[in-house]
Design a protein around this motif. Structure first.
Motif, PDB file in Angstrom:
ATOM      1  N   GLY A  61      28.576 -17.901 -54.916  1.00  0.00           N
ATOM      2  CA  GLY A  61      29.578 -17.627 -56.022  1.00  0.00           C
ATOM      3  C   GLY A  61      29.115 -18.711 -57.091  1.00  0.00           C
ATOM      4  O   GLY A  61      29.682 -18.180 -58.359  1.00  0.00           O
ATOM      5  N   LEU A  62      28.237 -19.728 -57.455  1.00  0.00           N
ATOM      6  CA  LEU A  62      27.794 -20.181 -58.772  1.00  0.00           C
ATOM      7  C   LEU A  62      27.468 -19.315 -59.470  1.00  0.00           C
ATOM      8  O   LEU A  62      27.377 -19.504 -60.622  1.00  0.00           O
ATOM      9  N   SER A  70      27.051 -16.345 -58.953  1.00  0.00           N
ATOM     10  CA  SER A  70      27.792 -15.322 -59.944  1.00  0.00           C
ATOM     11  C   SER A  70      28.747 -15.471 -60.709  1.00  0.00           C
ATOM     12  O   SER A  70      28.980 -14.398 -62.403  1.00  0.00           O
ATOM     13  N   ALA A  71      29.271 -16.995 -61.009  1.00  0.00           N
ATOM     14  CA  ALA A  71      29.793 -17.356 -61.896  1.00  0.00           C
ATOM     15  C   ALA A  71      28.836 -17.433 -63.081  1.00  0.00           C
ATOM     16  O   ALA A  71      29.550 -17.294 -64.055  1.00  0.00           O
ATOM     17  N   THR A  72      27.470 -17.611 -63.065  1.00  0.00           N
ATOM     18  CA  THR A  72      26.881 -18.151 -63.814  1.00  0.00           C
ATOM     19  C   THR A  72      26.180 -16.547 -65.000  1.00  0.00           C
ATOM     20  O   THR A  72      26.691 -16.643 -66.171  1.00  0.00           O
ATOM     21  N   ALA A 101      28.210 -14.310 -65.206  1.00  0.00           N
ATOM     22  CA  ALA A 101      29.244 -13.921 -65.239  1.00  0.00           C
ATOM     23  C   ALA A 101      30.041 -13.980 -67.329  1.00  0.00           C
ATOM     24  O   ALA A 101      30.209 -13.829 -67.607  1.00  0.00           O
ATOM     25  N   TRP A 102      29.382 -15.474 -66.871  1.00  0.00           N
ATOM     26  CA  TRP A 102      29.611 -16.699 -68.091  1.00  0.00           C
ATOM     27  C   TRP A 102      28.226 -15.575 -68.934  1.00  0.00           C
ATOM     28  O   TRP A 102      28.625 -15.066 -70.311  1.00  0.00           O
TER      29      TRP A 102
END
Length: 397
Positions: free
Chosen positions: A377-378, A380-382, A384-385
């Motif tokens: 999840g972490l 994925s967020a990176t 996306a950023w």
């Protein structure tokens, strides 16, 4: 610059793929042997997993040396010499008299195995044009996965019939043959421009890359994804060696054929990246990885193997994109930039077992999957950023 699909491109790409295959055959031959090593040396699950962990840890440390060194003296000699030393280490491992000696030899092997991964993509960045590099990196990462398969299958089969010692001997001999071909195929570098070997220059290059958010994000994605991926395979061997599966060493080695999913994923990544932004491809790969982890929760062995195959596809798809992203974003000291990526990558591999162990003890395989999702999840967020940041930087005006 070498263009894609020319004779010289194929020769260089084949050489680097063969070198990559050799590195990962040596690194991962021990993984299907972990249950046998646990029994042979009467050590704990976590201690036996350190046969993998210590090699990846010292490999990560070595990258801090090889990357800057290659920027100063060139890359070809480093790749050739370290491949030779890695093969010799495999031939020495069967002579280890006790578990501590085995771990020490694996630590030394990790130090020399870092030579080629630290500089191969930087070599491509020096010699290939942009399209040639993107296609070559996908094939190179495919060879990583094939080396992972080859090492584990060779290790598993040789261990079944000749004990764990036979596994390392077999891998060492295969590695020497591969090295002779690599030595002949790799063309001389033509566009390499040396950088001063001064320590302050090397440290300055590292600091510059770590201050670049586009590189740091990629480093975190690569390190944390591998933190999960490689250690999932370690714990799945313990799951499948116990009842009700009770797989022997030979069949534990065969589960790594699921890495073929990664071979396909990395080979396709270069083509997909010509249609989608690279961070979007990273995000897609992580989503596939998360889906495969859920599938492994099934008690049915065929579905577990399917889940591992999907995991490998997603992981290597993302890894290919992240590796080439680093080569593209680094404007100077490419060897150092690539080496830093792999430092994060292999530090993740060496530390992931410590993270997963309490989840494994507390909840078994479902705990491992839960722990995996938290980390993915972490990442994925990176990704996306990075995608948003790239669109912002490339937007008109």
């Amino acid at each position: 610059m070498i263009e894609a699909h020319t004779r010289e491109w194929w020769r260089a790409t084949l050489a680097l793929c063969l070198g990559s295959f050799t590195v990962f055959v040596n690194l991962y031959a021990a993984q299907p042997l972990l249950p046998d090593l646990r029994q042979a040396f009467d050590v704990s699950t976590l201690a036996s997993a350190m046969v993998m962990g210590v090699a990846t840890l010292t490999l990560a440390i070595s990258l801090l040396i090889y990357g800057p060194l290659s920027d100063a003296i060139g890359r070809g000699a480093i790749m050739r010499i370290t491949l030779l030393l890695a093969a010799l280490c495999s031939l020495l491992l069967p002579l280890a008299p006790d578990f501590a000696s085995l771990l020490m030899l694996r630590a030394v092997q990790g130090l020399v195995l870092g030579g080629l991964p630290a500089v191969a993509i930087a070599w491509m960045g020096d010699e290939f044009d942009r399209r040639a590099m993107m296609l070559a990196v996908g094939l190179y990462i495919s060879a990583n996965s094939l080396g992972g398969i080859g090492g584990r299958v060779l290790g598993g089969f040789a261990g079944e019939y000749g004990g764990w010692q036979a596994s390392f001997v077999t891998v060492g001999l295969v590695s020497l043959v591969c090295l002779m071909i690599f030595w002949r195929l790799l063309p001389p570098a033509r566009n390499f421009k040396p950088i001063s070997p001064r320590l302050d220059v090397a440290l300055g290059g590292m600091a510059s890359h770590l201050r670049n958010p586009l590189l740091l994000g990629a480093y975190l994605i690569g390190g944390l994804n591998f933190f999960i991926f490689i250690n999932q395979y370690s714990y799945i061997t313990f799951r499948l060696s116990d009842a009700p599966y009770s797989l022997t060493t030979q069949w534990l080695g065969m589960i790594f054929v699921t890495y073929l999913g990664g071979t396909l994923g990395s080979a396709l990544s270069g083509r997909v990246a010509q249609r989608l932004a690279q961070p979007a491809c990273m995000l897609l790969g992580i989503a596939i990885f998360m889906l495969g982890s859920l599938v492994t929760l099934s008690p049915a062995l065929p579905l577990i193997l399917l889940g591992l195959t999907v995991n490998a596809f997603g992981f290597f798809f993302c890894h290919s994109m992240t590796s080439s992203w680093v080569g593209r974003q680094a404007r100077t000291a490419r060897g150092t930039a690539s080496a830093l990526y792999l430092v994060f990558y292999y530090l993740g591999a060496s530390l992931g077992g410590l993270y997963l162990e309490p989840f494994w003890k507390g909840a078994g395989w479902p705990g491992v999957v839960l722990a995996s999702w938290l980390v993915l999840g972490l990442t994925s967020a990176t990704a996306a950023w990075l995608w948003r940041r790239e669109r912002h930087l490339t937007a008109p005006g």
